[in-house]
Design an enzyme around this catalytic site. Structure first.
Site, PDB file in Angstrom:
ATOM      1  CG  ASP A 298      30.755   8.727 -43.956  1.00 13.87           C
ATOM      2  OD1 ASP A 298      31.269   9.569 -44.701  1.00 13.87           O
ATOM      3  OD2 ASP A 298      29.564   8.766 -43.605  1.00 13.87           O
TER       4      ASP A 298
ATOM      5  CG  HIS B 245      28.559   9.983 -47.203  1.00 15.97           C
ATOM      6  ND1 HIS B 245      29.085  10.934 -46.353  1.00 15.97           N
ATOM      7  CD2 HIS B 245      27.276  10.348 -47.436  1.00 15.97           C
ATOM      8  CE1 HIS B 245      28.161  11.846 -46.089  1.00 15.97           C
ATOM      9  NE2 HIS B 245      27.049  11.518 -46.742  1.00 15.97           N
TER      10      HIS B 245
ATOM     11  CD  GLU C 260      24.432  14.326 -46.231  1.00 19.26           C
ATOM     12  OE1 GLU C 260      23.932  15.249 -45.566  1.00 19.26           O
ATOM     13  OE2 GLU C 260      25.472  13.723 -45.877  1.00 19.26           O
TER      14      GLU C 260
END
Length: 692
Positions: free
Chosen positions: A195, A274, A330
Site C-alpha cells: 500500500d 494504492h 479505491e
C-alpha cells in the site's frame, strides 16, 4: 481398519444412554453444531497415551504441532490397534463424513478420548475443541468432561486480514496471531502486503521496492499521511527510516508455520491503485512518468503488465494459496482520463469509460493467474466495468458488490465495513485509544449474517465465507493491534463456523469473558471485555418532546449516503450511538450544511431547543463552528434567539456536544442552522432536534 462402529446417531444416543446427557451452554468457541455433556470425566495425566491411524507426512506434521503443546500431547503417537484405556485417539475415517472436509466428532468417556474426521483438518479442529474443554487440574490429572460433539463449519472460508503495510509487524508477531486464530478455527490469514505506506515483500527482480519503497522517514502513519512537505519515502538504513519487509525465507517460514496450523496465508498485491510506493521508485509505470504524482498504475503502458506479472510470478513461488488477492479498490481513475496511453488503450480495446479500463487490467491479471493455476480475489470494485470470469469478490462496501457477484455466478467473501472492520472503536470512544472512527462492539460483530436475505439457495451457496479486516493506520503498537483484534475475532469466528440456530450472544459473551482472561494469561493484550461501557446511553431509549413526530422542512438537503431515516430523522425520538454511520445520525455536506425548519402545528410555549453533534477527525466529521436558532409564528418572518460562533478544537479526535437555547418564547416554527468552518469544511452530523 475399523476403529469403532459409531455412526452420528449411535455416537450421541450411546452417550445419552450412558450418561443421561443434556444439551448445555457450550464452552467452545466457535460453538459446535451438536454438543452434549455428562456428569463424569476423563482425566489426562502423564500416563495417557496418544494413538492414531495417520501415516507418513500427515502423522509427522500432526506430531510436530502436538509437540508445541503441553504434556501429554507432546509425545509420539502410537499406531492404533485396539481400544486402550487412558488414551486419546486421532482417527481418519473418510467414509463417515459427507458435509465438509473440516468435519469432526469428539467423544469423551471415562476411559478414552476419540476424535474422528475425514481429513487432518477435521482432526486439528477436533483437537482445538478438546483443548478448550479441558477444565482443571487435580491429583488425577487435567479434567475433561464426558462429551459427545458432532461438528461442521457453516462456511469454508473464515478469514482475518492483517494490514502490515501501514505499520510493519514482525514474523514472531504474526506467528503469535496464527496460534490464536487456529484455536478459533480461522483458516485464512490475508496479509495486506502493499500500500502507499510501504511495500513489505522482497521481490528479487525489483530490489528498490524493499530498498526504498518499504521505508518512510515518519513512524506514525497520520503524521506521514498529512505531512506538510508531502508523503516521502527514504532509503533503508537512513536516519529515522521506519518500515520493514519480509524476505523470501521469512515468508516460507510463515507459510509453513501457518500450514501446520491449517491456516492458508493469502498475499495481497495492490493494483491498480494504492500504489504510490511503487510509483515513487518506478515512476515509468505512472501515467505522468514522474514520482509522487499519483497512486495508480498506467494501464495503457505495457511495462505495467510486465512489472505486475513479474511480481506475481515471484509471489506465487512463495505462497501456495489458491487465491492471490490483487486489491482493486479505491483507484482514482481521473489520471487515466488525461493519459494518452490509457486513452489509446481504451480506443484499441473498445472500452467505454475508465471503469472498463480498470476491468481490462483485472481481466488480464486474472487470465495470467489462472494460467498458473491460481484464482483472483479482489475487493468489490472489481465488479465495476465487468466482472472477470473466474474472480472471487470480497465485498467490503456493504453487501451490494457481493450480491451482484453471486447473482453473476461468482463466489463471494463477505466483509462489510459495518460489521467486519475492526479499526472502528469497540467501546465508548472516550474510553479507547484513537481509532479510525465508527463503533463496532462485540455484539454487532456477532450479530452479522453473511447470507443476505433475498438470495436463492443456489446464490446463497456462493457465499464462500466471511472475513474480518484490521487496518493499521492508527495502530502503531503491537499491543494495540491485539487490543483491537481480540475478542472481536472470536465473534467473527463464530459467525463463520457456527450455524445460526446454534448461536446465542448471551452464551457467547460468557465464553468470551473467560477467553479474554485466557488470552491475557497467554501473553496477549485483548480489550478487557468485563469493563465494557457499551452503547451511548442516549441511544438506548427514545426521547419524547414537543417536536417528536412533527414535520421537518429541509432548507438545505441532507446527504443521501447518510440519510438515516430520511425526512423524519430529526424528530423521530431516536438518538444516535457512538458512530455517525449507525442510521440515527443524519449527515450534511452541501453548502450551507444543516438548515431545517420544524412545524409544531400551533403556537407553543418553548423553553428549550437543542441538538447533539458528533466530531470524528479521521473522516472529516466536525462539530459546527456556527449555530443559529430562530423562531416564527407564520413560517415566514423569523426572529433569531441564539447565534453562536466558536472555534472548533480539531485536536479532539472524537467529541460529542450539545448546542441549544434556553429561555421563554412562543412560536410555531423553529429553524435550526448549523454551519462548518471555512478552514476545514467537512461533514456535520446530528441526530435529533429536541424541543421542550
Amino acid at each position: 481398519m475399523k476403529l469403532f462402529k459409531y455412526t452420528k446417531q449411535a455416537l450421541l444416543s450411546t452417550a445419552l444412554c450412558c450418561y443421561g446427557l443434556t444439551a448445555i451452554s457450550q464452552t467452545i468457541i466457535p460453538a459446535p453444531k451438536e454438543f452434549f455433556v455428562g456428569s463424569d470425566c476423563f482425566y489426562i495425566n502423564e500416563n495417557t497415551s496418544l494413538y492414531t491411524n495417520l501415516k507418513g507426512t500427515a502423522k509427522k506434521d500432526f506430531e510436530k504441532y502436538l509437540s508445541t503443546l503441553a504434556a501429554p500431547f507432546n509425545q509420539e503417537m502410537k499406531t492404533y490397534k485396539n481400544n486402550k484405556d487412558n488414551s486419546i485417539v486421532f482417527a481418519l475415517s473418510p467414509s463417515r463424513f459427507h458435509e465438509s472436509e473440516e468435519n469432526y466428532t469428539l467423544y469423551v468417556n471415562t476411559r478414552q478420548i476419540i476424535i474422528t474426521a475425514p481429513t487432518t483438518n477435521g482432526l486439528f479442529y477436533g483437537l482445538q475443541s478438546l483443548l478448550q474443554t479441558i477444565k482443571s487440574h487435580s491429583t488425577k490429572g487435567a479434567e475433561v468432561p464426558c462429551i459427545a460433539i458432532k461438528d461442521t463449519p457453516r462456511f469454508p472460508y473464515r478469514g482475518f486480514m492483517m494490514d502490515v503495510s501501514r505499520h510493519f509487524r514482525s514474523v514472531d508477531f504474526i506467528k503469535k496471531q496464527i496460534d490464536a486464530l487456529a484455536r478459533y478455527k480461522i483458516n485464512r490469514l490475508h496479509l495486506h502486503l502493499t500500500d502507499a505506506a510501504g511495500w513489505r515483500l522482497e521481490i528479487k527482480k525489483y530490489p528498490r521496492l524493499t530498498e526504498f519503497a518499504a521505508w518512510r522517514p515518519v513512524e506514525k502513519w497520520k503524521d506521514w499521511w498529512f505531512a506538510k512537505d508531502g508523503r516521502q519515502y527514504c532509503r533503508e538504513g537512513s536516519t529515522g527510516a521506519y518500515g520493514g519487509y519480509y524476505t523470501h525465507e521469512e515468508i516460507r517460514e510463515l507459510v509453513k508455520y501457518a500450514a501446520l496450523r491449517h491456516i492458508t496465508i493469502i498475499p495481497e498485491i495492490e493494483m491498480p491503485g494504492h500504489s504510490e510506493e511503487v510509483l515513487a521508485v518506478y515512476p515509468e509505470l505512472a501515467c505522468s512518468g514522474k514520482p509522487y504524482q499519483s497512486g495508480e498504475f498506467c494501464i495503457g503502458n505495457e511495462k505495467t503488465f510486465t512489472f505486475l506479472e513479474n511480481v506475481l510470478s515471484e509471489v506465487m513461488t512463495l505462497f501456495p494459496s489458491e487465491y492471490i488477492h490483487i486489491g482493486g479498490d479505491e483507484a482514482n481513475r481521473k489520471t487515466w482520463e488525461s493519459c494518452p496511453q490509457c486513452q489509446a488503450r481504451m480506443k484499441a480495446e473498445n472500452l467505454k469509460g475508465t471503469s472498463e479500463l480498470q476491468s481490462y487490467l483485472i481481466h488480464r491479471i486474472e487470465k495470467f493467474l489462472n494460467a498458473h493455476g491460481r484464482k483472483l480475489l479482489g475487493w468489490d470494485e472489481i465488479v465495476e466495468g465487468g466482472l472477470a470470469p473466474n474472480a472471487t469478490v470480497m465485498s467490503w462496501r456493504g453487501e451490494e458488490g457481493g450480491i451482484k457477484a453471486v447473482r453473476a455466478g461468482r463466489q463471494t467473501v463477505m466483509t462489510p465495513g459495518s460489521h467486519c472492520y475492526f479499526d472502528a472503536y469497540q467501546d465508548a470512544p472516550n474510553t479507547q485509544p484513537e481509532a479510525m472512527g465508527g463503533y463496532l462492539p462485540l455484539s454487532k460483530v456477532y450479530a452479522y449474517h453473511p447470507v443476505p436475505p433475498g438470495l436463492t439457495s443456489e446464490e446463497s451457496e456462493l457465499i464462500h465465507g466471511v472475513q474480518a479486516n484490521l487496518w493499521a493506520e492508527y495502530i502503531p503498537e503491537d499491543k494495540q493491534y491485539e487490543y483491537m483484534m481480540y475478542p472481536r475475532i472470536l465473534a467473527l469466528a463464530e459467525v463463520g463456523w457456527t450455524f445460526p440456530e446454534r448461536k446465542s450472544y448471551r452464551d457467547f459473551h460468557a465464553k468470551a469473558l473467560q477467553e479474554v482472561e485466557k488470552l491475557q494469561a497467554s501473553g496477549y493484550h485483548p480489550f478487557p471485555l468485563k469493563n465494557e461501557v457499551g452503547h451511548r446511553p442516549e441511544s438506548l431509549q427514545p426521547i419524547d418532546h414537543l417536536a417528536r413526530g412533527k414535520k421537518v422542512t429541509y432548507n438545505a438537503p441532507y446527504n443521501t449516503t447518510y440519510s438515516a431515516r430520511g425526512d423524519s430523522t430529526l424528530t423521530d425520538g431516536r438518538r444516535g450511538d457512538w458512530t455517525y454511520s449507525d442510521g440515527s445520525w443524519q449527515g450534511f455536506i452541501s453548502h450551507p450544511r444543516m438548515d431545517v425548519t420544524i412545524d409544531l402545528d400551533s403556537v407553543t410555549n418553548l423553553h428549550s431547543i437543542k441538538a447533539d453533534f458528533i466530531q470524528v477527525i479521521g473522516p472529516e466529521v466536525y462539530l459546527p463552528c456556527e449555530i443559529i436558532i430562530s423562531v416564527s409564528n407564520d413560517g415566514k418572518q423569523f426572529t433569531e434567539i441564539m447565534h453562536l460562533h466558536q472555534q472548533v478544537d480539531h485536536n479532539r479526535v472524537i467529541d460529542f456536544k450539545t448546542y441549544g437555547w434556553q429561555g421563554n418564547v412562543q412560536a410555531r416554527y423553529v429553524r435550526y442552522q448549523a454551519r462548518s468552518g471555512l478552514q476545514y469544511g467537512g461533514w456535520i452530523f446530528t441526530d435529533e432536534i429536541i424541543i421542550e
